[in-house]
Structure formats: C-alpha cells, structure tokens
Design an enzyme around this catalytic site. Structure first.
Site, short mmCIF file in Angstrom:
data_model
loop_
_atom_site.label_atom_id
_atom_site.label_comp_id
_atom_site.label_asym_id
_atom_site.label_seq_id
_atom_site.Cartn_x
_atom_site.Cartn_y
_atom_site.Cartn_z
N ALA A 103 -42.53 20.60 -16.84
CA ALA A 103 -42.34 19.52 -16.10
C ALA A 103 -41.26 20.18 -15.02
O ALA A 103 -40.15 20.32 -15.23
CB ALA A 103 -41.66 18.32 -16.71
N GLY A 146 -26.36 29.82 -15.87
CA GLY A 146 -27.61 30.43 -15.41
C GLY A 146 -28.00 31.32 -16.64
O GLY A 146 -28.06 30.94 -17.64
N LYS A 183 -20.91 21.33 -15.26
CA LYS A 183 -20.78 22.42 -16.26
C LYS A 183 -19.70 22.44 -16.84
O LYS A 183 -19.59 22.72 -18.25
CB LYS A 183 -21.03 23.67 -15.62
CG LYS A 183 -22.42 23.72 -14.79
CD LYS A 183 -22.21 25.10 -13.82
CE LYS A 183 -23.38 25.13 -12.96
NZ LYS A 183 -23.59 26.04 -11.51
#
EC number: 1.1.1.3
Length: 430
Positions: A10, A136, A207
């Site tokens: 998605a 990442g 984060k």
C-alpha cells in the site's frame, strides 16, 4: 523451498517503488536468506496512471486500499502511505485484526499509535515491524531490540533528519544563510516544498520517541519530546561554533536521569572530537550507550529509495523466517509509563548568542546578569556586525542548570542593551 510469503503493498511513492525494484533485483538472494520467496500479489496507491519506473502490470491493482487487509491471498501488509492517522492507521489496524503481519515505514504512526498497535499485534499473534521508520537504511531498531537486548541503555541520541543535516553542513562549508540553503535544498529535492516537519524538528522527534521506548522499555511518549528545529540557526552561529571548536548539528537526545526520561530535539554544539560532528550532508547517525556493551555508533543514509526499501525488505525477511517477537523489545504490557523530566533540571554547558548595542558597559551588564543567575562564563567571543545595528556576542557557559540560563535570558530580554531574540543551544559534552 517453502511456499512464498505473499505481500500486499500500500503506497507506491519513492519507497514503494524501491521495494518493488529491490525484490526484483535481489530475488534469488532474498529467497535464500528468507528460506522462501517473497512475492507481491496486490498493490494500491492513489494514482494508477503515474509512471513509477517499474513494471507494475504483473500485480493486481486494488483501488480500495483498505480491502488489502481482508484478502485471503495476503500474509503481510506493507504500509507505505504515511501520516499519523487516516488511511494508514486504519489499514494497519484492519490488517492486524485479520491476523496479518504488518511492515511499515511510518514513523508518525508508530510514534502516535505504536503502543496500541503493538498490543493488538501481540494479542493477534502476528508481527508489527518498522525498521524503516527510523534512520532509513541504518538497522538501529534491530540493533537495540536484539543486538543490545541484554544491556541497560541509559542514553540514545543522534542525527535523525538528513534534510537538517544537509542544510547545516552547507551553511558550515559555504557560510550561507539558512534561508538561502533551504531554498537550494528544496530546488535539489532534499527538502519538501513545505519543510516544516523537517526543519522544525518534528520528524526527528517522531524517531526519537520510538528509539526512547525501545532503549528504555518505556511507553512511547511523543508528547513529552521538547522540540525545536534549526530555523533560528544563523551563519554567525556556525562561525562562532567553528571558532570555539564545535559544529552545529540538530540532535535528538533521550536519556534517563533518576526516575525520569528527558527527550528533546534541538540544535546543539557538537565538539569536533565527537563522531557526530563528522556526520555531514544528508547522512544520519545514532549512538546508543549500553551498560555492558558501551557506546554503539551507527551511521548511514537515513532516507531515500534504496536505504528505506532495504529496511522494509529486511523486515519481510524476518517475517518469512518466522521471526516475530514484540515490537518494542518486550511485551507491550511490560513497557513502563516513565514520567518526563523537567527541562530546567538538565545540567550541562550552553552556548548563548546575543545581539547587543555597541556601547560601553554592555558587556559588564551581561556578565553581571549571568552571575546573578548562577551562570559562569567559560569563553566569550565579540565579533561581527548584527543586522540590528549592534554587535554579536557568543558566550559558552561552564556546567550549570538550564533553568539558570533561562533565568538569565529573561533578565536580558528586559534590558535595552539586548537587541532581538537571544539564541540558546546546548553543548553535547559526551
């Protein structure tokens, strides 16, 4: 080889397209490492006509993204839609309720709803994975959750936003003003048209809240992250920092002090001897300090197609191997609701930049104000002409409390000698 792990994807932006490319290019290697093939069976995104640079015709396109959670031919839903609420969290809730594993890169959703979703996944006996949500391609989630699992971690911190690090590096190397570098970063695609989440520290705060929960075994508490960005950092601050032996970096820092957690994202002066000072451009870096393993340092690309897709597929490989486990190092019911520390209690050294009237006696007035607040001066620089018509003064304090420094700043604001808003930055002394 075992039957394929079947996934529904998605979101087909930069990361989604990267996941398709990675699964294609490294198909055989991934299957050997996972013990079974990993295959996309269905995809969904807002724009069916957009060219994403990869052949999508072999996959079933689904217009109703929410229906991916109900499909009998799907084992894992990969959510790359983004956003803390709306379609993303609705899809993830439905997928977990249907007993499907979930992989996501959505830091905002995990920061706001992670505890709820982790608990739901545990009750459903399925996996919630989010390696790609923080830093990442750096495998920091796995490192803290698994590699350092035997350690008590008292502090985790780092450079968590590549856009801010790129801007500060360019200011440092070229002496340019913040606004000019931001405009160039937007032109090059390093910064969004609306850069608010990045430059105001919100992205890094998401984060940091996740890392703090993992590191300390605490409930996620995004609301308690004290957040400021880099808008107020001026070229003169970069120059002062260099003269004093520092570099300016946007740092997310979470630490346990006594029975409280301090979480904050702010521009800091980082000593040149600290490895974070050497992290330049759009790179990210994270430091975790364990009581047995010592200091762990991770550096790498924190965003982009390749690194983020790599983290997503790494989570898929874990699921294919049957490696689930709790999302936050321990069952969600064992995560502790640790209270937030008072910002004023934080002790350390501080950098204070002021624009002041170029008049006799001003320096004596400032030092007296600092003295009265209980702040002693380690070093002082007076140089450069300010836009206000005054001169810049940069002060580095000895160790003191933040409340003392802020008391001094309040007194300075009432002085006619101080022109404009003072700039305060912490010094990262560990």
């Amino acid at each position: 080889m075992n039957s394929p792990l079947r996934i529904a994807l998605a979101g087909l932006g930069t990361v989604g397209g990267g996941v398709v490319k990675l699964l294609d290019e490294n198909r055989d290697l991934i299957a050997r490492r996972a013990g079974r093939p990993i295959e996309i069976v269905a995809i969904s995104a807002r724009d069916r006509s957009r060219d994403r640079g990869v052949d999508l015709s072999r996959f079933e396109w689904v217009d109703d993204t929410s229906s991916l959670a109900e499909r009998d031919d799907v084992d894992v839903v990969v959510e790359l839609i983004g956003g803390s609420d709306g379609p993303a969290v609705a899809l993830v809730r439905s997928a977990i309720a249907s007993g499907k594993a979930v992989v996501t890169a959505n830091k905002a959703m995990i920061a706001h709803h992670g505890l709820e979703l982790a608990g739901a996944a545990e009750r459903a006996g399925t996996a919630l994975k989010y390696e790609a949500a923080v830093a990442g391609g750096i495998p920091i989630i796995k490192a803290i959750r698994e590699g350092a699992a035997a350690n008590r971690i008292d502090r985790v911190y780092g450079i968590l936003n590549g856009t801010c690090n790129y801007i500060l590096t360019e200011m440092e190397e070229n002496g340019a003003a913040f606004a000019d570098v931001l405009a160039e970063a937007q032109r090059l695609g390093y910064a969004e048209a609306d850069p608010t989440f990045d430059i105001d520290g919100i992205d890094a705060a998401h984060k940091l809240a996740i890392l703090a929960s993992l590191a300390f075994g605490s409930e996620i508490d995004f609301a308690s992250v004290l957040t400021s960005g880099i808008r107020a950092v001026a070229a003169t601050d970069i120059a002062h920092a260099a003269e004093l032996g520092f570099r300016v970096r946007l740092v997310g820092l979470a630490e346990v002090v006594g029975d409280r957690i301090h979480q904050r994202v702010h521009a800091c002066l980082v000593p040149l001897t600290n490895p974070l000072a050497k992290v330049s451009g759009s790179l990210n870096a994270v430091v975790a300090e364990g009581n047995f393993v010592g200091r762990l340092f991770f550096e790498g690309r924190g965003a982009g197609e390749g690194p983020t897709a790599s983290a997503v597929v790494a989570d898929l490989i874990d699921i294919a191997r049957g490696e689930a486990g709790p999302a936050f190092s321990m069952p969600s019911e064992h995560l502790e609701p640790i209270g937030a520390g008072e910002a004023g209690d934080r002790r350390g050294r501080y950098y204070l930049r002021l624009s002041v009237a170029d008049e006799t006696g001003v320096l004596a007035e400032l030092t007296a104000t600092l003295r009265d607040a209980g702040v002693s001066i380690d070093s002082l620089i007076q140089r450069g002409q300010a836009e206000s018509g005054g001169v810049f003064i940069a002060i580095v304090s000895h160790e003191t409390s933040e409340s003392a420094v802020r008391e001094a700043i309040e007194a300075m604001r009432a002085s006619g000698s101080v022109l404009g808003e003072p700039m305060l930055m912490h010094i990262l002394d560990f």
